[in-house]
Design a protein around this motif. Sequence first.
Motif, PDB file in Angstrom:
ATOM      1  N   ILE A  58      21.116  35.261  68.355  1.00 36.36           N
ATOM      2  CA  ILE A  58      20.372  34.013  68.148  1.00 36.36           C
ATOM      3  C   ILE A  58      21.281  32.804  68.325  1.00 36.36           C
ATOM      4  CG2 ILE A  58      19.033  32.696  66.464  1.00 36.36           C
ATOM      5  CD1 ILE A  58      18.070  35.292  65.278  1.00 36.36           C
ATOM      6  N   ASP A  59      22.572  32.995  68.093  1.00 38.54           N
ATOM      7  CA  ASP A  59      23.528  31.891  68.244  1.00 38.54           C
ATOM      8  C   ASP A  59      23.840  31.590  69.705  1.00 38.54           C
ATOM      9  OD1 ASP A  59      23.737  31.682  65.490  1.00 38.54           O
ATOM     10  OD2 ASP A  59      25.335  33.178  65.385  1.00 38.54           O
ATOM     11  N   TYR A  60      23.269  32.352  70.622  1.00 40.05           N
ATOM     12  CA  TYR A  60      23.526  32.153  72.047  1.00 40.05           C
ATOM     13  C   TYR A  60      22.199  32.030  72.796  1.00 40.05           C
ATOM     14  CZ  TYR A  60      28.106  33.823  70.612  1.00 40.05           C
ATOM     15  OH  TYR A  60      29.310  33.980  69.973  1.00 40.05           O
ATOM     16  N   PRO A  61      21.460  30.946  72.562  1.00 36.87           N
ATOM     17  CA  PRO A  61      20.137  30.777  73.192  1.00 36.87           C
ATOM     18  C   PRO A  61      20.203  30.744  74.713  1.00 36.87           C
ATOM     19  CG  PRO A  61      20.868  28.725  72.181  1.00 36.87           C
ATOM     20  CD  PRO A  61      21.811  29.782  71.711  1.00 36.87           C
ATOM     21  N   GLY A  62      21.304  30.231  75.262  1.00 35.58           N
ATOM     22  CA  GLY A  62      21.434  30.210  76.717  1.00 35.58           C
ATOM     23  C   GLY A  62      21.460  31.614  77.297  1.00 35.58           C
ATOM     24  N   LEU A  63      22.176  32.505  76.630  1.00 35.17           N
ATOM     25  CA  LEU A  63      22.233  33.899  77.075  1.00 35.17           C
ATOM     26  C   LEU A  63      20.863  34.556  76.986  1.00 35.17           C
ATOM     27  CD1 LEU A  63      23.937  36.350  77.938  1.00 35.17           C
ATOM     28  CD2 LEU A  63      24.336  36.813  75.503  1.00 35.17           C
ATOM     29  N   LEU A  64      20.126  34.263  75.927  1.00 33.26           N
ATOM     30  CA  LEU A  64      18.792  34.829  75.770  1.00 33.26           C
ATOM     31  C   LEU A  64      17.837  34.292  76.834  1.00 33.26           C
ATOM     32  CD1 LEU A  64      18.429  34.745  71.875  1.00 33.26           C
ATOM     33  CD2 LEU A  64      18.965  36.700  73.333  1.00 33.26           C
ATOM     34  N   LYS A  65      18.020  33.031  77.226  1.00 27.00           N
ATOM     35  CA  LYS A  65      17.168  32.465  78.274  1.00 27.00           C
ATOM     36  C   LYS A  65      17.447  33.149  79.610  1.00 27.00           C
ATOM     37  CE  LYS A  65      15.837  28.396  77.711  1.00 27.00           C
ATOM     38  NZ  LYS A  65      15.679  26.931  77.539  1.00 27.00           N
ATOM     39  N   VAL A  66      18.695  33.472  79.863  1.00 23.16           N
ATOM     40  CA  VAL A  66      19.024  34.235  81.073  1.00 23.16           C
ATOM     41  C   VAL A  66      18.319  35.587  81.033  1.00 23.16           C
ATOM     42  CG1 VAL A  66      20.878  35.404  82.323  1.00 23.16           C
ATOM     43  CG2 VAL A  66      21.233  33.086  81.465  1.00 23.16           C
ATOM     44  N   GLY A  67      18.303  36.209  79.853  1.00 24.53           N
ATOM     45  CA  GLY A  67      17.605  37.483  79.703  1.00 24.53           C
ATOM     46  C   GLY A  67      16.116  37.354  79.971  1.00 24.53           C
ATOM     47  N   GLN A  68      15.533  36.208  79.544  1.00 23.00           N
ATOM     48  CA  GLN A  68      14.111  35.978  79.813  1.00 23.00           C
ATOM     49  C   GLN A  68      13.838  35.891  81.306  1.00 23.00           C
ATOM     50  OE1 GLN A  68      13.173  33.380  75.777  1.00 23.00           O
ATOM     51  NE2 GLN A  68      12.498  32.591  77.718  1.00 23.00           N
ATOM     52  N   TRP A  69      14.707  35.208  82.019  1.00 24.14           N
ATOM     53  CA  TRP A  69      14.534  35.078  83.466  1.00 24.14           C
ATOM     54  C   TRP A  69      14.655  36.439  84.153  1.00 24.14           C
ATOM     55  CZ3 TRP A  69      12.620  31.831  86.832  1.00 24.14           C
ATOM     56  CH2 TRP A  69      12.440  30.494  86.464  1.00 24.14           C
ATOM     57  N   ILE A  70      15.618  37.237  83.724  1.00 26.72           N
ATOM     58  CA  ILE A  70      15.786  38.570  84.311  1.00 26.72           C
ATOM     59  C   ILE A  70      14.543  39.412  84.063  1.00 26.72           C
ATOM     60  CG2 ILE A  70      17.095  40.726  84.152  1.00 26.72           C
ATOM     61  CD1 ILE A  70      19.572  39.031  83.543  1.00 26.72           C
ATOM     62  N   LEU A  71      14.031  39.369  82.837  1.00 24.56           N
ATOM     63  CA  LEU A  71      12.827  40.124  82.501  1.00 24.56           C
ATOM     64  C   LEU A  71      11.636  39.645  83.319  1.00 24.56           C
ATOM     65  CD1 LEU A  71      11.081  42.024  80.811  1.00 24.56           C
ATOM     66  CD2 LEU A  71      11.008  40.264  79.029  1.00 24.56           C
ATOM     67  N   PHE A  72      11.468  38.341  83.417  1.00 25.99           N
ATOM     68  CA  PHE A  72      10.326  37.774  84.139  1.00 25.99           C
ATOM     69  C   PHE A  72      10.366  38.149  85.624  1.00 25.99           C
ATOM     70  CE2 PHE A  72       8.217  34.002  86.163  1.00 25.99           C
ATOM     71  CZ  PHE A  72       6.938  34.260  85.681  1.00 25.99           C
ATOM     72  N   ILE A  73      11.533  38.032  86.229  1.00 28.38           N
ATOM     73  CA  ILE A  73      11.676  38.383  87.643  1.00 28.38           C
ATOM     74  C   ILE A  73      11.447  39.879  87.853  1.00 28.38           C
ATOM     75  CG2 ILE A  73      13.328  38.526  89.555  1.00 28.38           C
ATOM     76  CD1 ILE A  73      14.571  35.926  88.479  1.00 28.38           C
ATOM     77  N   ALA A  74      11.955  40.689  86.919  1.00 26.68           N
ATOM     78  CA  ALA A  74      11.755  42.140  87.025  1.00 26.68           C
ATOM     79  C   ALA A  74      10.275  42.502  86.957  1.00 26.68           C
ATOM     80  CB  ALA A  74      12.530  42.858  85.921  1.00 26.68           C
ATOM     81  N   GLU A  75       9.536  41.829  86.082  1.00 25.72           N
ATOM     82  CA  GLU A  75       8.105  42.098  85.977  1.00 25.72           C
ATOM     83  C   GLU A  75       7.366  41.663  87.248  1.00 25.72           C
ATOM     84  OE1 GLU A  75       7.149  41.877  81.194  1.00 25.72           O
ATOM     85  OE2 GLU A  75       7.083  40.032  82.374  1.00 25.72           O
ATOM     86  N   LEU A  76       7.723  40.504  87.781  1.00 23.73           N
ATOM     87  CA  LEU A  76       7.058  40.011  88.987  1.00 23.73           C
ATOM     88  C   LEU A  76       7.328  40.908  90.194  1.00 23.73           C
ATOM     89  CD1 LEU A  76       7.424  36.115  88.967  1.00 23.73           C
ATOM     90  CD2 LEU A  76       5.321  37.441  88.808  1.00 23.73           C
ATOM     91  N   THR A  77       8.508  41.481  90.257  1.00 22.37           N
ATOM     92  CA  THR A  77       8.879  42.312  91.406  1.00 22.37           C
ATOM     93  C   THR A  77       8.685  43.801  91.144  1.00 22.37           C
ATOM     94  OG1 THR A  77      11.198  42.358  90.653  1.00 22.37           O
ATOM     95  CG2 THR A  77      10.565  40.607  92.189  1.00 22.37           C
ATOM     96  N   SER A  78       8.083  44.152  90.024  1.00 19.54           N
ATOM     97  CA  SER A  78       7.918  45.569  89.675  1.00 19.54           C
ATOM     98  C   SER A  78       7.161  46.392  90.713  1.00 19.54           C
ATOM     99  CB  SER A  78       7.232  45.696  88.312  1.00 19.54           C
ATOM    100  OG  SER A  78       5.972  45.043  88.298  1.00 19.54           O
ATOM    101  N   PRO A  79       6.201  45.837  91.475  1.00 19.59           N
ATOM    102  CA  PRO A  79       5.518  46.652  92.487  1.00 19.59           C
ATOM    103  C   PRO A  79       6.447  47.249  93.541  1.00 19.59           C
ATOM    104  CG  PRO A  79       4.230  44.684  92.026  1.00 19.59           C
ATOM    105  CD  PRO A  79       5.549  44.518  91.330  1.00 19.59           C
TER     106      PRO A  79
END
Length: 316
Positions: free
Chosen positions: A216-237
């Motif tokens: 929680i003390d590293y919100p920037g790192l967590l935001k990077v994780g959100q982007w990775i997750l979002f891109i992975a979901e969009l490209t899952s097909p």
Amino acid sequence: MNVTSTLGRAGRAVGRWWLSPVALARIAVLRVALYLFTIWDIFVLTHDVIGHGYSRELYQPTLIGRILPIPEPTPTGGYVMQWTLVVTCLATPVLMACAARSFQWAGRVTGWVAGVVFLAWMENSQGFAYVSHDHMALVLALLLLPTVPPARFTDQTPSEAAGWAIRCIQIAVVMTYFGSALQKIVRTGGLFAWPNSSVIVWSLMRRGRSAVSWSIDYPGLLKVGQWILFIAELTSPVVLWIRGRLLYLAVVLVCVFHLITYIALGIHFLPTVICWLAFLPLERLVPWARRVLRIGSDDDARTAVADLPSVPAELR
């Protein structure tokens, strides 16, 4: 260019993609895995159906429940469905692996019963404000498995019916993730709103485990994780078209992701994870296990791996 011939070739290509033959042994192994998991599911993950029967005035059926004549939850109905699923989920993979046609016919009946009853079970479970999309692929799989001919665990016969069922299950698995990405876009009103939000920080503050509270003390790192997750979901097909080791790597990465979310938030997604087996060459499992058992006394597992049965090109 002949438009008719071009359309004909395109149609045949689409047909080959949907009906790409798969060894029947893959279905035999998948039946055992999914039916046994379903029994565990109704006693551990979705056991609330029986309890919901005492509060049926709060029941608000989903769209499927409004279209189909699925009865409202009751305690008695819950027990009936639960034990019907236990019997049919135990009987179906056994009957469908028998050589006798009378047993095979009975296996199709029990398979259809299991699929329909599990659909009703999930509707009764999800009709109380919360809908868990992690069960979508499993519900569809139980409805599709009875359409595939009976098969033994060593039956390497290519089957278009098996290929069609496998492809539909794979699409349901992928749509679980791709649909989640689309929902994020629709609900937030923009393509970049969700990955740029602080939803993971909020999730960790609300239900995060102590092992990951430091993040929680590293919100920037967590935001990077959100982007990775979002891109992975969009490209899952993409996983519907990759093959071999790249596909196996994708399956492993998905499982690692769900393990991390379980450790961090207690979210497991097991009903979808078990359906990822549809992407794997399960038809090689039993021959490999037999080989390992035969040479086990020699402690030569590398020979067993080298002797894995090859998979014909049309089954890959």
